[in-house]
Design a protein around this motif. Structure first.
Motif, short mmCIF file in Angstrom:
data_model
loop_
_atom_site.label_atom_id
_atom_site.label_comp_id
_atom_site.label_asym_id
_atom_site.label_seq_id
_atom_site.Cartn_x
_atom_site.Cartn_y
_atom_site.Cartn_z
N LYS A 176 15.18 21.08 17.64
CA LYS A 176 16.54 21.43 16.97
C LYS A 176 16.38 22.46 15.96
O LYS A 176 17.19 23.54 15.60
CB LYS A 176 16.89 20.22 16.31
N GLN B 258 28.19 19.94 10.92
CA GLN B 258 29.04 20.62 11.84
C GLN B 258 30.10 20.17 12.33
O GLN B 258 30.94 19.42 11.54
CB GLN B 258 27.99 21.04 13.11
N GLU B 259 30.60 20.08 13.55
CA GLU B 259 32.01 19.63 14.08
C GLU B 259 32.21 17.85 13.78
O GLU B 259 33.06 17.60 13.75
CB GLU B 259 32.09 19.92 15.49
C1 2GW Z 1 21.29 21.53 19.63
C2 2GW Z 1 20.61 21.47 18.54
C3 2GW Z 1 19.28 22.17 18.38
C4 2GW Z 1 19.01 22.78 19.54
C5 2GW Z 1 19.68 22.87 20.59
C6 2GW Z 1 20.88 22.40 20.71
C7 2GW Z 1 21.87 22.45 21.75
C8 2GW Z 1 23.01 21.63 21.85
C9 2GW Z 1 21.64 23.30 22.86
O1 2GW Z 1 20.70 24.09 22.99
N1 2GW Z 1 22.38 23.27 24.01
C10 2GW Z 1 23.62 22.37 24.02
O2 2GW Z 1 24.17 22.46 25.11
N2 2GW Z 1 23.80 21.58 23.26
C11 2GW Z 1 25.08 20.67 23.20
O3 2GW Z 1 25.54 20.29 22.01
C12 2GW Z 1 24.71 19.56 23.83
O4 2GW Z 1 25.78 19.24 24.69
C13 2GW Z 1 24.36 18.41 22.74
O5 2GW Z 1 24.38 17.48 23.27
C14 2GW Z 1 25.27 18.89 21.97
C15 2GW Z 1 25.08 18.58 20.16
O6 2GW Z 1 23.57 18.69 20.18
P1 2GW Z 1 22.45 17.74 19.95
O7 2GW Z 1 22.72 16.74 20.80
O8 2GW Z 1 21.17 18.25 19.73
O9 2GW Z 1 23.02 16.99 18.48
P2 2GW Z 1 22.69 15.54 17.93
O10 2GW Z 1 22.37 14.77 18.97
O11 2GW Z 1 21.57 15.84 16.71
O12 2GW Z 1 23.99 15.07 17.34
C16 2GW Z 1 24.93 15.02 16.45
O13 2GW Z 1 25.20 15.93 15.57
C17 2GW Z 1 25.77 17.12 16.19
C18 2GW Z 1 26.03 18.35 15.01
O14 2GW Z 1 24.93 18.75 14.30
C19 2GW Z 1 26.91 16.92 17.11
O15 2GW Z 1 28.03 16.60 16.21
C20 2GW Z 1 26.70 15.72 17.96
O16 2GW Z 1 28.12 15.52 18.58
C21 2GW Z 1 26.18 14.70 17.20
O17 2GW Z 1 25.76 13.53 18.03
#
Ligand code: 2GW
Ligand code: MN
Length: 307
Positions: A304, A245-246
């Motif tokens: 996720k 993604q981003e």
């Molecule tokens: C994301 C994945 C699965 C289920 C829910 C969400 C979700 C993310 C959500 O329900 N609500 C929400 O506010 N978010 C926001 O998106 C929140 O700020 C979160 O920290 C961010 C990124 O999702 P996250 O933290 O689950 O992704 P990671 O930790 O697996 O991170 C990496 O990959 C992502 C792209 O797939 C992003 O690039 C992230 O910045 C990376 O660290």
């Protein structure tokens, strides 16, 4: 420069003399080939940096998204940030959420405040994560440019566990992904389909940057987020979504717009790195990562895929 010296002198900061013949660290890269510092414990003097920074009277914006279930991460994020993020400086937290009424109310000292901004709640988690680029660029145009000097953009599923201060600030900074710190560019998880706007050829790439922590001056973060947002929209029109993604678009941008500072994995340590560190300690080996400043919280992978 004379002015700088006077100002530090005025605040009576005593610090060790830098030695032109003694490197700050011998075990890690502290400067990229384009002369951007890589921030590791032992490479900076925080008192000196704080004294310099105070002269700017600058405000730092910290953007974070808490949509749907991820609201549950926000309280620890904010509480731990109050302990360790830019202590003693002016901070605006910009909380983007679909549930403004659930944002925890914390007592904050003067100069620090929480600003709640409403954001969309997409069905797919990929869209929740990716929409952040557009929302930050929009917010920058609408208000961040007027209200703060620097912007730091963070995931919410993390905890500040140690000092994170002005040493991270620069025009444009990115953070080295802990899982890719010792990996060849051929193994980076960059987007490899040439059709995508995030495409990076296998033989290119400096570092693999994590999407969870980046920032810079508001103007530079505006350029970055707007470019990534546009690239995401073009991919979407072509029925494409980059592999991470981003984060994939961020890596593309930072490859061709070199960051002026890099943060070591001290600033985004994950469970695997922590285990590796504990293992090395047991064996009596020295650690590359000496401090865990930000910890990426472990979360159920099922959440996720099912969200
Ligand atoms: C994301 C994945 C699965 C289920 C829910 C969400 C979700 C993310 C959500 O329900 N609500 C929400 O506010 N978010 C926001 O998106 C929140 O700020 C979160 O920290 C961010 C990124 O999702 P996250 O933290 O689950 O992704 P990671 O930790 O697996 O991170 C990496 O990959 C992502 C792209 O797939 C992003 O690039 C992230 O910045 C990376 O660290
Ligand atoms: Mn995350």
């Amino acid at each position: 420069l004379a002015g700088t010296r006077t100002a530090v002198g005025e605040s009576h900061t005593n610090y060790l003399q830098p030695d032109a013949l003694t490197p700050s660290r011998r075990d890690v890269l502290v400067l990229t080939p384009w002369l951007a510092p890589v921030v590791w414990e032992g490479t900076f003097d925080i008192d000196l940096l704080n004294a310099q920074f105070k002269l700017q009277n600058a405000t730092i914006g910290l953007t974070v998204f808490a949509v749907k279930n991820y609201m549950s991460f926000l309280e620890l994020f904010l509480r731990s940030a109050e302990k360790y993020f830019m202590a003693g400086h002016r901070v605006n937290y910009y909380v983007f959420t679909d549930q403004p009424e659930l944002v925890p109310q914390l007592p904050l000292p003067g100069g620090r405040r929480v600003i709640v901004l409403r954001t969309q709640s997409h069905q797919r988690w990929q869209d929740i994560s990716m929409q952040r680029m557009g929302a930050i660029s929009h917010g920058a145009r609408q208000r961040f440019l007027k209200e703060v000097d620097y912007l730091v953009c963070a995931d919410v599923d993390m905890e500040f566990r140690d000092h994170v201060g002005v040493e991270i600030l620069s025009s444009l900074f990115g953070t080295i992904h802990p899982d890719f710190m010792a990996v060849s560019r051929y193994s980076f998880s960059n987007e490899r389909r040439p059709e995508s706007q995030a495409y990076i050829p296998e033989d290119e790439g400096d570092f693999y940057y994590i999407g969870a922590f980046f920032g810079g001056s508001v103007a530079e973060v505006y350029r970055l987020t707007e470019a990534c947002h546009q690239a995401i929209m073009i991919d979407k029109a072509n029925h494409l979504e980059a592999i991470w993604q981003e984060e994939s678009h961020l890596n593309k941008y930072l490859l061709y717009h070199k960051p002026t500072k890099l943060l070591s994995p001290e600033y985004m340590c994950d469970h695997d790195l922590l285990q590796d560190m504990q293992h090395r300690k047991k064996l009596g080996l020295s650690n590359i990562v000496r401090r865990i400043r930000i910890f990426a919280l472990l979360k159920n992978k099922e959440v996720k895929s099912n969200n």
